[in-house]
Every structure is written in C-alpha cells, then in structure tokens.
Design a protein around this motif. Structure first.
Motif, short mmCIF file in Angstrom:
data_model
loop_
_atom_site.label_atom_id
_atom_site.label_comp_id
_atom_site.label_asym_id
_atom_site.label_seq_id
_atom_site.Cartn_x
_atom_site.Cartn_y
_atom_site.Cartn_z
N CYS A 111 63.75 13.15 41.49
CA CYS A 111 63.24 12.24 42.51
C CYS A 111 64.27 12.10 43.62
CB CYS A 111 62.91 10.89 41.88
SG CYS A 111 62.39 9.63 43.07
N GLY A 112 63.82 11.97 44.88
CA GLY A 112 64.72 11.88 46.01
C GLY A 112 65.26 10.49 46.26
N THR A 113 64.80 9.50 45.51
CA THR A 113 65.32 8.14 45.66
C THR A 113 66.72 8.06 45.06
OG1 THR A 113 63.08 7.29 45.48
CG2 THR A 113 64.87 5.70 45.22
N GLU A 114 67.60 7.39 45.76
CA GLU A 114 69.00 7.31 45.32
C GLU A 114 69.10 6.70 43.93
OE1 GLU A 114 73.34 5.82 47.04
OE2 GLU A 114 71.48 5.35 48.13
N ASP A 115 69.92 7.34 43.09
CA ASP A 115 70.20 6.91 41.71
C ASP A 115 68.99 7.06 40.77
OD1 ASP A 115 72.81 6.25 42.41
OD2 ASP A 115 72.23 4.21 42.99
N CYS A 116 67.90 7.64 41.23
CA CYS A 116 66.74 7.87 40.36
C CYS A 116 66.78 9.31 39.88
CB CYS A 116 65.43 7.61 41.09
SG CYS A 116 63.97 7.86 40.06
N GLN A 117 66.73 9.53 38.57
CA GLN A 117 66.83 10.87 38.00
C GLN A 117 65.51 11.32 37.37
OE1 GLN A 117 69.65 12.91 38.15
NE2 GLN A 117 70.23 11.33 39.64
N LYS A 118 64.42 10.66 37.70
CA LYS A 118 63.13 10.97 37.08
C LYS A 118 62.49 12.19 37.77
CE LYS A 118 62.16 6.27 35.49
NZ LYS A 118 61.22 5.13 35.55
N ASN A 119 61.38 12.60 37.19
CA ASN A 119 60.67 13.79 37.68
C ASN A 119 60.03 13.52 39.04
OD1 ASN A 119 59.19 16.08 38.02
ND2 ASN A 119 57.82 15.76 36.30
N GLY A 120 60.46 14.28 40.06
CA GLY A 120 59.91 14.12 41.40
C GLY A 120 58.68 14.95 41.61
N GLN A 121 57.56 14.56 40.99
CA GLN A 121 56.34 15.36 41.04
C GLN A 121 55.51 15.09 42.30
OE1 GLN A 121 53.32 13.98 38.11
NE2 GLN A 121 54.92 12.54 37.47
N PHE A 122 55.87 14.04 43.06
CA PHE A 122 55.17 13.72 44.30
C PHE A 122 56.09 13.98 45.48
CE2 PHE A 122 53.33 11.10 40.96
CZ PHE A 122 51.99 11.45 41.05
N TYR A 123 55.52 13.88 46.71
CA TYR A 123 56.31 14.20 47.90
C TYR A 123 55.82 13.34 49.06
CZ TYR A 123 58.93 17.12 51.22
OH TYR A 123 59.82 17.59 52.16
N CYS A 124 56.77 12.72 49.76
CA CYS A 124 56.44 11.93 50.95
C CYS A 124 56.59 12.84 52.17
CB CYS A 124 57.36 10.72 51.07
SG CYS A 124 57.05 9.76 52.59
N ASN A 125 55.48 13.08 52.84
CA ASN A 125 55.52 13.96 54.01
C ASN A 125 56.22 13.33 55.20
OD1 ASN A 125 54.32 16.30 53.04
ND2 ASN A 125 52.24 15.50 53.35
N ALA A 126 56.31 11.99 55.19
CA ALA A 126 57.01 11.31 56.29
C ALA A 126 58.52 11.34 56.09
CB ALA A 126 56.51 9.87 56.40
N CYS A 127 58.95 11.07 54.85
CA CYS A 127 60.39 11.07 54.55
C CYS A 127 60.91 12.44 54.17
CB CYS A 127 60.69 10.10 53.40
SG CYS A 127 60.21 8.39 53.73
N HIS A 128 59.99 13.33 53.83
CA HIS A 128 60.34 14.68 53.38
C HIS A 128 61.31 14.64 52.19
CE1 HIS A 128 58.15 16.86 56.40
NE2 HIS A 128 58.68 16.11 57.35
N ARG A 129 60.83 14.00 51.13
CA ARG A 129 61.63 13.98 49.91
C ARG A 129 60.70 13.81 48.71
NH1 ARG A 129 64.62 8.02 50.12
NH2 ARG A 129 62.76 6.76 49.73
N PRO A 130 61.11 14.35 47.54
CA PRO A 130 60.30 14.20 46.32
C PRO A 130 60.40 12.78 45.78
CG PRO A 130 62.30 15.43 45.86
CD PRO A 130 62.27 15.22 47.33
N LEU A 131 59.33 12.34 45.11
CA LEU A 131 59.29 11.00 44.52
C LEU A 131 58.72 11.07 43.11
CD1 LEU A 131 57.73 9.03 47.54
CD2 LEU A 131 60.14 8.97 46.84
N CYS A 132 59.27 10.27 42.23
CA CYS A 132 58.67 10.13 40.90
C CYS A 132 57.47 9.18 41.01
CB CYS A 132 59.69 9.62 39.89
SG CYS A 132 60.23 7.93 40.21
#
Length: 570
Positions: free
Chosen positions: A17-38
């Motif tokens: 996941c692209g969130t700081e300090d988050c180590q979970k599976n980034g299976q989603f994606y924010c097209n505005a922030c351009h980063r993976p998200l759990c």
C-alpha cells in the motif's frame, strides 16, 4: 513513504500500500494520487473530505501517470491542461492568458489517458491482428516456396526422363538405319558381283572364239571357210544398280520441344492473397479474442481478485511411481501429470492414486495438458512429440527433425503448441498450431543475437508473451508473440537458477529458483513483486510449478515425490 529494504522486499508477498507506514496489500489504486491503496486505506481515502472525490480503481485498471513536462513560458509550472483550439498542452497560468481566452481547455491527464487507450488499442491490433496475419501470409509464402521447388524439381526429372527416352529411341532408330544400309549394300554388291562374273564368262568365251577364228583363217583349205558357219553370241545385257537415296530428316528445335514436352506458365491471372479483415479474423484470431474475452469476463466476475497477504497451503499429494518431481501439468478435471528425472511420467487422480504410467526420455518441462483434455509430451531422444488422449491412446503428433524438443506448453489462449528445442550449441522456440503445423520459429533478436541456450521450461502469459526458464543463461527470457525480446529476469541475487515457470489469470509470472528453493513472483512486465514461497513455508528443492483454472498453485519438489497446492490469490 520510504522504499522497503531488500530484506523487507524478499519477505513481501504482495504490492505494498502507498500509505505511509502501511504494509498491507495495495490491490487498489487512486488515479488522483497515483499510488496503490489497501482495502482499509481505500475506505479511509473515500471518507476523507480532501480525497473523497478521488477516483479509486483496481490496481490493474489504474491510469498511467501523466509525464511531467515544465511549461516553457512558466518554468515553475507543469503542463497539466490542453487547449483544443491551439492543440497544445499548457499550464494553468497559460490558460488565463489572453492567447487562450475563450478557448476550450481540457484536463491533459484525461487527454493523455484517452490517447494512451487509443495507442494501446492500436498496439493490441498489431499484436492480435496485423502481426499474426502477416506471419500467416509469410508462412503461406514459405509453404509455396517449398511447393514450387518440389514442382520444378519434378519437372526437371520429367524432362530428363523424356530426353533419355528420346535419346534411346534415336539410338535405336539410328542403329536400325545403319544396319539397313549394310544390308542394302550387301545386296547391291552381290548383284554387281554376279554381273561382273557374267562379263568374265563372256570375255572367256570371246577369247575362245577369237582363237577358233584364228585357227580357221590360217588353214590352207579355204573351202572350209565356205562350209563352216561361225556365230558370235551377243554381249549379255545387265542392269545398272539403282543406288539408295538418303532423305535427311526435317525437324527443328520446336519439333524436339514438342517431342520432349515444355514447361509453360499458364495464361492465368495471379490471385491476390486473401487477407482476413479485422471484422472477419481467422479462426485462430477469433479463438484468441474469445479466450481474452473469457479472461475479462472472469476478471469482471471477480473484481476483487488479487494477491493475498499470505499464502495458504490447500493440500498435498504423495505421487506414486516417481523418484522426484521435476514438472507438473494439471488437466481441466484436476488430475495431475507428474514427471521425474528418470523418464517416469505418471497420471494421478485427485486423491493421488496412480491412473497410468509411461516410460519416456528424461527431461524437465517436457509435458503439457491441453484445453481439449489431451496430454502432449516430448521425447528428445527420438525427436518426436506425442499426444495422449483421455482414452489413453498414444500417437505420434509432431516430428522435430534434427532438433531435440526439451520443453512444451499448450496455449490457453489459442491452443497453439510452444516447444523449446536444442541442436548442438543452438536453441530456439517453435510454435505449432493445434494440428501440428509449424507456424513460427524464434531464435534470434533484432541484432541477430541468440535468444536461448537451453529453454528447459516454457509457458505463455495472458498477453501472448512467451516465457522460458533458461538454466544455462541463468535467466528468464520473455519474448512477445511476434518473436521480439521484451525483457529478461535474472533474480534478486547472483547465482540465479530458474526452473519451473508458469503464469496466472492476472498476468503474473511465477518461477522456481533452485539455489534458494524459492518461488519468485513477477508482474507482466518483469517487475519483481515478491518471494511468494520459500523454505519457511516448508518447501524443499522446488522444481516444477503450474496454476489450474481455479487459481491454485501446484508446486513440485525435486528431492521428494510431493506436489503441494497453495492459494495465493483472493
């Protein structure tokens, strides 16, 4: 967010996941922030007042980030807008200038996304239609070259045979004619000899008569001249021989050509090669599209299908009839085909019971289950590819000539057969259609460099890429379906020894690394994602892998006769 260390990356089994300090599976994606998200961060992202309107999609459906380009007139600003009247990208400050007043201004990222989709579509057309169609036409030409050579060779043989036949007839007629002259000569000479004898006899008679006349003329009694009557016989008549006349043959080159036959080009207009239209593609292409659509449908039915945060052991087989496990193929029914390094190839049911056993040449990735329910395997000693039908009938399928077939894969997209081969120091991958007709050879890159040395294992990805484990090159080589090199993967540390290789419905590439007893997970473009299995999960000497239609991962272990099944997608 800081990048994970090499040690952390080696322990991960998913995209982070692209969130700081988050180590979970980034299976989603924010097209505005351009980063993976759990999943959790996605929910928080959608609840936040600052980001609730952001577009969030599955990671594989993400938009590609707009390349950064600074404005020439305002160097501190990026070009993020597009002026339709001027057809140029501009920055936000440019949009307020009088040059663009009243112009239609669009978001450049949207334009970029649309253009990217268009070019992606054109790229897809090249890969799915233009290249396969052109390669098919080229293959037709190669067949026609072979056929023309075969026809002309037969013509030459026929011409030589006709000429030889004519020469024999000429020799026979010449011999008879010469013999006939001898006979005629003998007859004429015999006749002349007879006439010569007649005249010899007549000359003798004349000399006799001359002597007789002389005698009478010399006698004293002249009265005898009045009483004796002497008569001279007339000269015998003879006939002159009529000499034979030679009538020269009247023939020309055309006459000989007529006798021998002639090769002519028919007065026929050549037919244009039939090029299938994109709306009416060949059966091969339709099959490809159908499979891709089915793959998309499956993806749509399982919108959350992604990498799990952990790998779960489902079951384990103890395979009878083998000393170890080098390669695994799974039929649609779930039954297994397993081979070892002693040439034993066995089939088991879902409970691991032995169904049949075949003695073959030893090898590694040398068998594959087809979508039709058959098993195809290679025999590198005999240079033959065999087919086994569900009723256990074994038939010769393909003969590979001088090349040793060492690995094989049946495409889930088209049903084509991909075969890794070796001959001395050379190696290549050959594609056959379902009927066993050779349609493609891949051996060298654009620069003429050899692509392979020993492709022990081979598979195909969902985009048509051909993936091979080349143990002698210590690489995974990935070639697109038109035969062009895409990328190589050489592992995370030195001493990379790739063995079994397979792909899944998401386009991941999974490859066994024998030195560290691990299974590496790569994305479709060769990016390293994780070590999905290691000795910590209890595996030992991993060698063969495959994924079934239910997205289960089968792992064969070389030092034992065990096949373990894992779940790694959710």
């Amino acid at each position: 967010m800081s990048e994970p260390s090499d040690e952390q990356a080696a322990m991960q089994h998913y995209l982070v996941c692209g969130t700081e300090d988050c180590q979970k599976n980034g299976q989603f994606y924010c097209n505005a922030c351009h980063r993976p998200l759990c999943e959790q961060c996605r929910d928080e992202h959608q609840k936040s007042l600052n980001t609730k309107n952001h577009e969030i999609v599955l990671y594989r459906h993400r938009k590609h980030q707009l390349p950064v380009e600074l404005c020439q007139d305002h160097p501190t600003r990026n070009k993020e807008l597009f002026c339709r009247e001027c057809s140029i990208p501009i920055c936000s400050k440019c949009s307020t200038m009088k040059e663009h007043k009243g112009h239609d201004i669009d978001d450049l990222e949207e334009i970029y996304t649309d253009k990217y989709a268009v070019w992606q579509g054109e790229f897809s057309k090249i890969q799915k239609y233009f290249l396969p169609t052109t390669n098919s036409l080229k293959a037709d030409i190669e067949e026609e070259v072979t056929e023309i050579k075969k026809i002309m060779k037969s013509f030459r043989a026929s011409i030589k045979a006709e000429a030889e036949s004519l020469k024999n007839l000429v020799d026979e007629v010449t011999s008879e004619s010469i013999e006939n002259t001898h006979t005629m000569e003998k007859t004429l000479l015999k006749m002349l000899k007879s006439q010569e004898t007649t005249y010899d006899d007549y000359i003798t008679y004349l000399w006799k008569m001359s002597d007789e006349f002389q005698e009478y003329l010399s006698i004293t009694n002249k009265k005898l001249l009045f009483t004796k009557i002497l008569r001279i016989q007339p000269i015998p008549e003879t006939t002159k021989p009529v000499p034979p006349v030679f009538t020269a043959g009247r023939f020309s080159k055309n006459d000989v050509t007529k006798l021998l036959g002639k090769v002519n080009v028919p007065n026929k207009k050549p037919q244009k090669r039939k090029i299938q239209l994109m709306e009416a593609e060949s059966a091969h292409m339709k099959s490809t599209e159908k499979q891709l659509e089915q793959s998309k449908e499956k993806s749509d039915m399982k919108p959350t299908l992604s990498l799990s945060s952990s790998v779960t052991k489902v079951r384990e087989y103890r395979v009878p009839g083998v000393r170890n496990v080098c390669h695994v193929s799974v039929e649609k029914s779930g039954r297994l085909w397993v081979s070892d390094d002693r040439g034993n190839l066995v089939q088991t049911d879902l409970q691991g019971n032995l169904l049949q056993k075949i003695q073959t040449s030893d090898g590694y990735g040398y068998h594959t289950a087809t979508q039709d329910g058959d098993l195809i395997y290679t025999d590198n000693d005999k240079k033959v590819i065999y087919r086994i039908t569900p009723d256990k009938k074994i038939t010769d399928f393909i003969k590979t000539g001088d090349w040793e077939p060492i690995s094989i894969h049946s495409s889930r997209i088209t049903g084509d057969i991909l075969v890794g081969m070796c001959k001395g120091e050379e190696a290549k991958v050959t594609r056959y259609n379902k009927a066993g007709k050779e349609i493609q050879n891949i051996q060298r890159d654009k620069e003429g460099q050899e692509l392979y040395r020993c492709p022990y294992y081979i598979t195909e990805n969902i985009n048509g890429d051909i993936c091979t484990s080349d143990i002698l090159k210590s690489k995974v080589e990935v070639i697109n379906k038109s035969g062009q090199h895409r990328f190589s993967y050489t592992g995370q540390v030195s001493g990379f020894w790739p063995y079994g290789i397979c792909t899944d419905v998401l386009g991941h590439i999974l490859v066994c690394e024998s030195d560290s007893d691990t299974v590496h997970l790569l994305d479709q473009d060769g990016g390293f994602l994780s070590i999905i299995l290691s000795p910590k999960q209890g595996i030992d000497s991993v060698c063969g892998v495959c994924v079934d239609d239910e997205n289960n991962l089968y792992v064969g272990q070389h030092e034992t006769y065990t096949v373990t099944v894992y779940k790694y997608l959710q």
